[in-house]
Design a protein around this motif. Structure first.
Motif, PDB file in Angstrom:
ATOM      1  N   ARG A 134      52.885  46.922  47.140  1.00  0.00           N
ATOM      2  CA  ARG A 134      52.875  46.642  45.695  1.00  0.00           C
ATOM      3  C   ARG A 134      51.995  47.658  44.976  1.00  0.00           C
ATOM      4  NH1 ARG A 134      49.068  41.870  46.984  1.00  0.00           N
ATOM      5  NH2 ARG A 134      47.189  42.416  45.843  1.00  0.00           N
ATOM      6  N   CYS A 135      52.321  47.855  43.676  1.00  0.00           N
ATOM      7  CA  CYS A 135      51.463  48.700  42.846  1.00  0.00           C
ATOM      8  C   CYS A 135      50.778  47.769  41.857  1.00  0.00           C
ATOM      9  CB  CYS A 135      52.300  49.744  42.094  1.00  0.00           C
ATOM     10  SG  CYS A 135      51.285  50.673  40.917  1.00  0.00           S
ATOM     11  N   ASP A 136      49.483  47.641  41.994  1.00  0.00           N
ATOM     12  CA  ASP A 136      48.754  46.706  41.123  1.00  0.00           C
ATOM     13  C   ASP A 136      48.602  47.278  39.719  1.00  0.00           C
ATOM     14  OD1 ASP A 136      46.589  45.409  43.778  1.00  0.00           O
ATOM     15  OD2 ASP A 136      48.576  44.791  43.059  1.00  0.00           O
ATOM     16  N   ARG A 137      48.783  48.611  39.598  1.00  0.00           N
ATOM     17  CA  ARG A 137      48.679  49.181  38.231  1.00  0.00           C
ATOM     18  C   ARG A 137      49.943  48.823  37.430  1.00  0.00           C
ATOM     19  NH1 ARG A 137      48.004  55.581  37.829  1.00  0.00           N
ATOM     20  NH2 ARG A 137      45.945  55.150  38.683  1.00  0.00           N
ATOM     21  N   GLU A 138      51.090  48.893  38.140  1.00  0.00           N
ATOM     22  CA  GLU A 138      52.358  48.617  37.421  1.00  0.00           C
ATOM     23  C   GLU A 138      52.807  47.175  37.593  1.00  0.00           C
ATOM     24  OE1 GLU A 138      54.256  53.089  37.805  1.00  0.00           O
ATOM     25  OE2 GLU A 138      55.504  51.336  37.550  1.00  0.00           O
ATOM     26  N   GLY A 139      52.140  46.439  38.521  1.00  0.00           N
ATOM     27  CA  GLY A 139      52.555  45.037  38.738  1.00  0.00           C
ATOM     28  C   GLY A 139      53.925  44.943  39.387  1.00  0.00           C
ATOM     29  N   ILE A 140      54.235  45.885  40.275  1.00  0.00           N
ATOM     30  CA  ILE A 140      55.528  45.793  40.981  1.00  0.00           C
ATOM     31  C   ILE A 140      55.288  45.581  42.474  1.00  0.00           C
ATOM     32  CG2 ILE A 140      56.897  47.131  39.335  1.00  0.00           C
ATOM     33  CD1 ILE A 140      56.459  49.617  41.024  1.00  0.00           C
ATOM     34  N   ASN A 141      56.279  44.935  43.116  1.00  0.00           N
ATOM     35  CA  ASN A 141      56.182  44.579  44.522  1.00  0.00           C
ATOM     36  C   ASN A 141      57.532  44.926  45.140  1.00  0.00           C
ATOM     37  OD1 ASN A 141      56.339  43.026  46.929  1.00  0.00           O
ATOM     38  ND2 ASN A 141      54.664  41.732  46.154  1.00  0.00           N
TER      39      ASN A 141
END
Ligand code: APR
Length: 247
Positions: A134-141
């Protein structure tokens, strides 16, 4: 000929232990011991992962923030190891039970994805998965099964973060709710291959016990929670699960 050499070692389980066929809404609560027979090391037993690595250096947010490359080196090694392993007979029995009894729910602490590879569905992965990032900066998983992960950074420039519940992380509230609902309404709880020492996962089985479900623990060793179970089976997961499903 005394028995076919291909028959696996049969575990004799006392008739007092209830068989899976007599239940409709079974919850399997699984830990690393279920995957041990697939060749994946457990965490605390002999040869356990935490005997070789300190989780503070490899499996917590602080370590990731401090040195993401080091954490990804560890994580890629684990993905490579698990990718080379296959589900075992224990995973397959659980998937068969779920096939035959659609009210069966799998709640796992494991991140290896072997339940799904054995055919289980809607598995509640309390501690996340090796096979998601996941990318916590973009909020994608996103699902990802590359070994090694390339590139290690999201297009936005931030490092991909393994979608694993590390120590000091909160569990996903939706998973807790799904697990709680299943445990409240099950008629049988089967704990398989967990030492029962990591919270909050370790307290979930109490919900089924308080709801009056029958309870079975499958573990070759005594655990700190064995006394809470109506039936404890001191055997390997694959043998005990096969025996409880066969009859
Ligand atoms: N069949 C059944 N159980 C087994 C087998 C087997 N073949 N081999 C070992 N076990 C048992 C051990 O006796 C032990 O009680 O599996 C258990 C594994 O315990 P842990 O290594 O503590 O694994 P687990 O309980 O899943 O850990 C919980 O801790 O590190 C965190 O997030 C991680 O999900 C993990 C959590």
């Amino acid at each position: 000929m005394h028995g076919d050499s291909s028959t696996s070692k049969r575990t004799e389980i006392s008739r007092g232990v209830p068989r899976f066929r007599t239940f409709e809404r079974i919850v399997f609560f699984t830990g690393a011991g279920l995957s041990a027979e697939s060749g994946i090391p457990t965490y605390r037993g002999q040869g356990g992962i935490w005997h070789q690595y300190s989780y503070e250096d490899f499996a917590c947010q602080r370590a990731f923030d401090r040195d993401p490359e080091k954490v990804w080196d560890f994580h890629d090694a684990r993905r490579a190891k698990v990718a080379a392993c296959e589900p075992n007979a224990g995973h397959r029995v659980i998937a068969e039970v779920q096939q035959a009894k659609p009210g069966t729910v799998v709640i796992t602490q494991n991140i290896d994805g072997l339940h799904q590879r054995a055919g289980a569905h809607s598995v509640i992965e309390l501690h996340g998965s090796l096979w998601r990032v996941r990318c916590d900066r973009e909020g994608i998983n996103v699902a990802n099964d590359q070994v090694p992960l390339v590139p290690r950074r999201c297009a936005c420039g931030a490092y991909w973060r393994p979608d694993i519940v590390w120590f000091e992380d909160m569990l996903d509230p939706a998973n807790i709710q799904h697990a709680t609902d299943a445990l409240r309404s099950c008629d049988l709880l089967v704990s398989v291959g967990t030492s029962g020492v990591v919270y909050p996962a370790a307290e979930l089985p109490l919900i089924a016990m308080e709801a009056g479900a029958a309870t079975i623990e499958i573990n070759p060793e005594e655990t700190s929670v064995s006394r809470l179970y109506q039936h404890t089976i001191r055997a390997a997961a694959s043998e005990a699960l096969a025996a409880l499903w066969a009859e």
